[in-house]
Design an enzyme around this catalytic site. Structure first.
Site, PDB file in Angstrom:
ATOM      1  N   LYS A  74       0.828  -1.211   0.000  1.00 49.05           N
ATOM      2  CA  LYS A  74       0.000   0.000   0.000  1.00 49.05           C
ATOM      3  C   LYS A  74       0.865   1.266   0.000  1.00 49.05           C
ATOM      4  O   LYS A  74       0.578   2.221  -0.728  1.00 49.05           O
ATOM      5  CB  LYS A  74      -0.944  -0.022   1.208  1.00 49.05           C
ATOM      6  CG  LYS A  74      -1.963  -1.151   1.173  1.00 49.05           C
ATOM      7  CD  LYS A  74      -2.939  -1.069   2.312  1.00 49.05           C
ATOM      8  CE  LYS A  74      -2.294  -1.327   3.653  1.00 49.05           C
ATOM      9  NZ  LYS A  74      -1.765  -2.718   3.765  1.00 49.05           N
ATOM     10  N   THR A  75       1.922   1.274   0.797  1.00 50.61           N
ATOM     11  CA  THR A  75       2.815   2.436   0.818  1.00 50.61           C
ATOM     12  C   THR A  75       3.523   2.595  -0.517  1.00 50.61           C
ATOM     13  O   THR A  75       3.650   3.716  -1.043  1.00 50.61           O
ATOM     14  CB  THR A  75       3.846   2.304   1.951  1.00 50.61           C
ATOM     15  OG1 THR A  75       3.158   2.188   3.206  1.00 50.61           O
ATOM     16  CG2 THR A  75       4.762   3.513   1.995  1.00 50.61           C
ATOM     17  N   ASP A 119      -0.902   6.796   6.370  1.00 45.74           N
ATOM     18  CA  ASP A 119      -0.893   5.361   6.644  1.00 45.74           C
ATOM     19  C   ASP A 119      -1.724   5.084   7.894  1.00 45.74           C
ATOM     20  O   ASP A 119      -1.799   5.910   8.805  1.00 45.74           O
ATOM     21  CB  ASP A 119       0.549   4.896   6.850  1.00 45.74           C
ATOM     22  CG  ASP A 119       0.681   3.388   6.763  1.00 45.74           C
ATOM     23  OD1 ASP A 119      -0.272   2.723   6.294  1.00 45.74           O
ATOM     24  OD2 ASP A 119       1.744   2.860   7.156  1.00 45.74           O
ATOM     25  N   THR A 168      -5.312  -1.169   7.247  1.00 42.41           N
ATOM     26  CA  THR A 168      -5.385  -2.622   7.363  1.00 42.41           C
ATOM     27  C   THR A 168      -6.732  -3.052   7.934  1.00 42.41           C
ATOM     28  O   THR A 168      -7.003  -4.246   8.035  1.00 42.41           O
ATOM     29  CB  THR A 168      -4.263  -3.143   8.277  1.00 42.41           C
ATOM     30  OG1 THR A 168      -4.328  -2.465   9.543  1.00 42.41           O
ATOM     31  CG2 THR A 168      -2.893  -2.871   7.648  1.00 42.41           C
ATOM     32  N   ARG A 227       6.360  -8.466   1.629  1.00 48.10           N
ATOM     33  CA  ARG A 227       7.291  -8.059   2.694  1.00 48.10           C
ATOM     34  C   ARG A 227       7.944  -9.271   3.341  1.00 48.10           C
ATOM     35  O   ARG A 227       9.149  -9.272   3.621  1.00 48.10           O
ATOM     36  CB  ARG A 227       6.552  -7.229   3.744  1.00 48.10           C
ATOM     37  CG  ARG A 227       7.413  -6.836   4.939  1.00 48.10           C
ATOM     38  CD  ARG A 227       6.660  -5.956   5.912  1.00 48.10           C
ATOM     39  NE  ARG A 227       6.474  -4.629   5.357  1.00 48.10           N
ATOM     40  CZ  ARG A 227       5.443  -3.839   5.651  1.00 48.10           C
ATOM     41  NH1 ARG A 227       4.498  -4.269   6.474  1.00 48.10           N
ATOM     42  NH2 ARG A 227       5.347  -2.640   5.126  1.00 48.10           N
TER      43      ARG A 227
END
Length: 358
Positions: A74-75, A119, A168, A227
């Protein structure tokens, strides 16, 4: 009041939440363009249409909300949006915006067309959230000067901008905030083939000799999360450099992942401890998450946020109204024979010890 994020130990290799050692590496590995972004084909296609349409009209695109589990990009996607628009990006997080003044200062410094990325936007404080409503709709904020009866509200015009929010927990967003986003994209877990592409790109950037079979092995155990895949790649590289010739082959990947307690299905030490406690100590459940956390020596939030999502997706754990229960797949993974009758499937939740439902 905002809920805390799970308190994660640095040794949790398979946690999808960012750890201290991840951030610098992730900055290096982040793609710069939509075409370079691996996975999420539906979101990429939709975003490409939104951004191209805005470019042709010469206006900032609609505000964008990106939702989905941690570690899916997302970032990175927010930075790509700014790069595709050739705009500057300001980055902050929901917990950092405790007062409306914090947000007002940030908004007043934006230039026309800039991207503001927040975020974990579901954790933004209520005063800042209410200020954000007006900023998103009318590109204006009302700054209150003074206190008490003498306080006055001064309208402050701000430059048109694009807000990109990431969360999230999309269900934790208030309705008024969610409705002000013109585009919502949900990030899905990656397939093993998509993770292999991520690993191939990362290995090229980091200069890691990665063979195809080693790449596939790491991808298969990465829980559908880029990740985690990149973190495992770095740990396997460490093993290969110290105990082998530096190349990441199938045998090296398997040996390294065994050292780091990552099994064939992508379960780590904590995952197996949760399943083992559930099966051996509580006979498969149902048992409350608080009791289960005490049994494995972890915080309830860690078990609920780190372990449970993947165990549920893997079909080894189920959430019921009375607590957590182990599925037959969990018994088999631990090398045990599942019970012939499954109490929760028969609706007989009351046969367990009522003290277990903490």
């Amino acid at each position: 009041m905002t809920e805390p994020e799970p308190d994660l130990a640095e040794s949790e290799t398979l946690s999808a939440f960012a750890q201290t050692g991840d951030r610098d590496v992730e900055t290096t590995l982040r793609p710069r363009k939509l075409d370079d972004f691996v996975g999420q084909p539906r979101v990429r296609e939709q975003l490409q249409l939104v951004l191209e349409s805005a470019r042709r009209r010469g206006v900032p695109p609609d505000h964008v909300l990106l939702s989905g589990p941690p570690g899916l990009g997302k970032t990175s996607m927010s930075m790509i949006i700014a790069a595709e628009l050739d705009a500057a990006i300001r980055i902050t997080s929901g917990p950092a915006l405790e007062r409306a003044g914090d947000l007002a200062a940030m908004l007043s410094n934006l230039a026309e067309g800039d991207v503001l990325f927040i975020d974990e936007i579901h954790r933004i404080a209520r005063p800042a959230e209410e200020m954000l409503y007006l900023a998103m709709e009318d590109f204006r904020v009302d700054v209150v000067v003074g206190k008490g009866p003498g306080a006055t509200s001064i309208p402050l015009e701000i430059a048109p901008f694009t807000l990109v929010g990431a969360t999230t927990r999309s269900g934790a967003l208030t309705g008024p905030l969610r409705d002000r986003f013109g585009f919502t994209g949900h990030m899905e877990f990656y397939s093993a083939d998509e993770l292999a592409q991520v690993l191939r790109r990362s290995a090229t950037i980091l200069g890691i000799p990665l063979e195809a079979d080693g790449e596939a092995e790491i991808a298969r155990r990465s829980r559908g999360t880029p990740r985690i895949a990149n973190r495992l790649l770095r740990r396997v590289r460490d093993y290969a450099e110290v105990r082998s010739d530096g190349r990441v082959s199938l045998d090296v990947a398997r040996a390294a992942l065994e050292v780091y307690d990552v099994d064939e299905l992508g379960l780590d030490r904590l995952d197996r401890a949760v399943l083992s406690a559930l099966v051996k100590s509580f006979h498969g459940g149902p048992v409350g998450v608080a009791t289960l956390a005490v049994a494995v020596g972890e915080e309830s939030t860690t078990v609920e946020e780190v372990c449970e999502p993947y165990l549920v997706r893997a079909g080894m754990l189920a959430r019921t109204p009375r607590g957590r229960v182990a599925t037959p797949a969990a018994w088999e993974h631990l090398g045990l024979r599942p019970p012939t009758e499954v109490p929760w499937e028969a609706g007989r939740f009351d046969q367990g010890n009522p003290g277990l439902f903490g």
